[in-house]
Structure formats: structure tokens, C-alpha cells
Design a protein around this motif. Sequence first.
Motif, PDB file in Angstrom:
ATOM      1  N   PRO A 176       8.086  10.899  15.164  1.00  6.26           N
ATOM      2  CA  PRO A 176       7.526   9.965  14.314  1.00  6.26           C
ATOM      3  C   PRO A 176       7.265   9.078  14.451  1.00  6.26           C
ATOM      4  N   ARG A 177       6.192   8.455  14.594  1.00 10.74           N
ATOM      5  CA  ARG A 177       5.224   6.667  15.376  1.00 10.74           C
ATOM      6  C   ARG A 177       5.356   5.862  14.626  1.00 10.74           C
ATOM      7  N   CYS A 178       4.248   6.599  13.165  1.00 13.35           N
ATOM      8  CA  CYS A 178       3.995   4.986  12.002  1.00 13.35           C
ATOM      9  C   CYS A 178       3.222   5.947  10.664  1.00 13.35           C
ATOM     10  N   PHE A 179       3.406   5.137   9.756  1.00 10.31           N
ATOM     11  CA  PHE A 179       3.594   5.834   8.195  1.00 10.31           C
ATOM     12  C   PHE A 179       3.022   4.274   7.684  1.00 10.31           C
ATOM     13  N   PHE A 180       2.058   4.777   6.227  1.00  5.26           N
ATOM     14  CA  PHE A 180       1.472   4.325   4.979  1.00  5.26           C
ATOM     15  C   PHE A 180       1.858   4.553   3.672  1.00  5.26           C
ATOM     16  N   LEU A 181       2.308   4.035   3.164  1.00  4.51           N
ATOM     17  CA  LEU A 181       2.895   4.039   2.027  1.00  4.51           C
ATOM     18  C   LEU A 181       1.823   3.331   0.504  1.00  4.51           C
ATOM     19  N   ALA A 182       1.534   5.097  -0.130  1.00  2.00           N
ATOM     20  CA  ALA A 182       0.905   3.473  -0.855  1.00  2.00           C
ATOM     21  C   ALA A 182       1.926   4.594  -2.158  1.00  2.00           C
ATOM     22  N   LEU A 183       1.453   3.329  -3.732  1.00  2.00           N
ATOM     23  CA  LEU A 183       1.904   3.258  -4.565  1.00  2.00           C
ATOM     24  C   LEU A 183       1.976   3.030  -6.127  1.00  2.00           C
ATOM     25  N   ALA A 184       2.067   3.640  -6.881  1.00  2.00           N
ATOM     26  CA  ALA A 184       1.318   3.269  -7.968  1.00  2.00           C
ATOM     27  C   ALA A 184       2.890   3.308  -8.980  1.00  2.00           C
TER      28      ALA A 184
END
Length: 331
Positions: free
Chosen positions: A80-88
Motif C-alpha cells: 500500500p502506498r496512498c489512498f483517496f477518501l470521498a465522503l457524503a
Amino acid sequence: MNEFELIARYFTRPPAAGSLVVAGVGDDCALLDLGERQLAVTTDLLLEGRHFARGADPEALGHKVLAVNLSDLAAAGSTPRCFFLALALPAADADWLAAFSRGLLALADRHGCTLAGGDTTRAPLIDTRPGPLTVCITALGEVPRGAAHTRAGARSGDDLYVSGALGDAALALAMRAGTCALDFVDAAAVQARLDRPEPRVALGIALRGVATSCMDVSDGLLGDLAHICARSQVGAVVSWSTVPRSPALQRQPVEAQQRCALAGGDDYELLFTAAPAARRRVLAAAREAGVAVSRIGSMVDGHAVQVTDEHGRALATPFAAYDHFAPPPAP
Ligand code: ADP
Ligand code: MG
């Protein structure tokens, strides 16, 4: 039309000319070619009312939404290197956000996985009630070129393995639904497995060059194994008595054990194949990763998935894998 027919019919296309994408729909991760290295990319969404109940513990939810994505990265054998987080979000609740981000970032820090971006929006009101909380993560991992596991490499004669134990998350759900009773200790153990799955990242990496195919079990063993069979064009025989089950699950009636361990979802264990000649290397990988691994069967010619009892007789296993678009059961 079930979930996978829908994806195949409307959302499966060959990569554009010159695309970096060398593997796309059909595996746990897409693979992007970057010279000597490849990026494994996955996305998973958790929706209130579908994947978790309203009022779910925010710290556990933060952990789980990243864990299910890291589990797909593990299935590909990537780091694992990085992640993006989308929230409603229904509301900007400081206590909720503090707990959610604590759970999320504690797991991210353990895996050296950087939060690199995302998107935040307010969930709309629906009939005066706040719309469902929705959390979606896209995670990226790195793997040496050609070393990633896919679901497509299993061969007839390979051994079939699974990590950890299966069925606890499904047992926890059954307990919450009131369809089975557990004592306090068992209840705590299975709830932890449902709410805080531990992605098998170290095992996925240790299996590079050892496993011939690999995926994570998220929708139930038999249904997920059918994906390996379809992609690898082989069949599989699973020996029921070797399917690993926790002490809590083993205290349940056999029918519940079979339903939970063979068809329950949310396990996030690794299901993989390897040549019989690689048995010692599989055990060494498991030891290195500090995760138990069980040999539960083998791959055979054909395309069917069969479960046998301790005498080698076929067991009737009328369980379907989780399908978001399956017709509702008859009343
Ligand atoms: P997993 O459980 O490993 O996350 P899924 O069962 O959700 O995988 O999805 C199966 C495959 O279909 C994956 O390769 C996934 O990327 C792909 N997929 C799922 N939904 C879509 C979609 N709407 N468009 C394109 N591909 C999709
Ligand atoms: Mg997966």
C-alpha cells in the motif's frame, strides 16, 4: 441481471490504445504499468443501510473502509502506498469526524499508506431525514512488474489455501439480526472480526512468486472461489473439514457453520492457489507474515466448485454468494 452481469455488460471495455492499464475489470485491483514497477489500484464504497447500520461506531467504520481497500491491495500482492477518501456526510459532527479519522488514520499509519486527496460533500435530506452516509476509498499499491497476483493463474492440480478463519463476520451479522445466540466472549470475538477486519497485506506480499492466483474473500468463499475458477478456467474441490473456523463458529450448529464459512461475506481473508511443489514456500510465507494459512482443497479440470465431506462425498451447499442485485428471496 446480477451484479457481475451488469458490470460485464455495461462497464467492461478494452483499455484505450497506449493505456497504462494492463489489467482492468475482473480482478481485485487494476494494474497500471510504470516501467519496472506496477501500480495496483482499487476502489470500494461503504454505504449506510447497506454495508453498515445507522449509528455504527465511527472509529470502527474508519478502520473498515480502509481495511477493505487494503485487502484488495493485499490480494494483488502489492505494498500500500496512498489512498483517496470521498465522503457524503449527513452533518459536520466534530465528535464523529474525530473518531472516524482516528480509526482510518491509525490503520493507514500502520501500513505507511498516505491520504493523498479526496472529496467531501453533504448528504442531501430525503423526506426530511439525512441521506445515507457514504464513504468511498480508492487505494493504490506498488508491486514489481509482473509480480502481482491475479485471479487468472490457477492451474488444475494446484493446492487451494485460505488465510485465517472464515465465517465470523457472517456469524456476527446473524447475531445482530437475532437469529443466533452467542456468549459474551464469542460475541466480542466475532464482532471484532466484522467491524475491524485485518487486511492480510504482509501475506499478499510474502506470496509473490509463490501463489499462482489470489483474491480476497469478501462475498463468501464459494462465490469468490467461482471467480478464480472462471478467470483461470479450472474447477475446484473444497474439503469442508479443512475449512478454518474460529472456536466461536465451531460452537454453532453445523448448518450455521457451513452457511457462515462457505457463503458468509466480509471475511477479508486471502484465498489463493499454489503448486503442490510450493507447499514449504507457502508455509514460510505464512510464518513470515504471522498469519495462519490452511490448505482447503485443490483445483481440478472443469469449471465447477464442489465441497466434499471427510469421506470425499459431495456435500449439498445451497448457498449463493452475496449479489447486490439478486432478486429478493421468496416470502
Ligand atoms: P472486489 O470485491 O474485489 O472489490 P468486486 O466484486 O466489487 O471486486 O468487483 C469485481 C470487478 O468488477 C472488479 O474488477 C471491479 O473493479 C469491477 N467493477 C465493479 N463495479 C464496476 C463498475 N461500476 N465499473 C467498472 N468496473 C467495475
Ligand atoms: Mg476483492
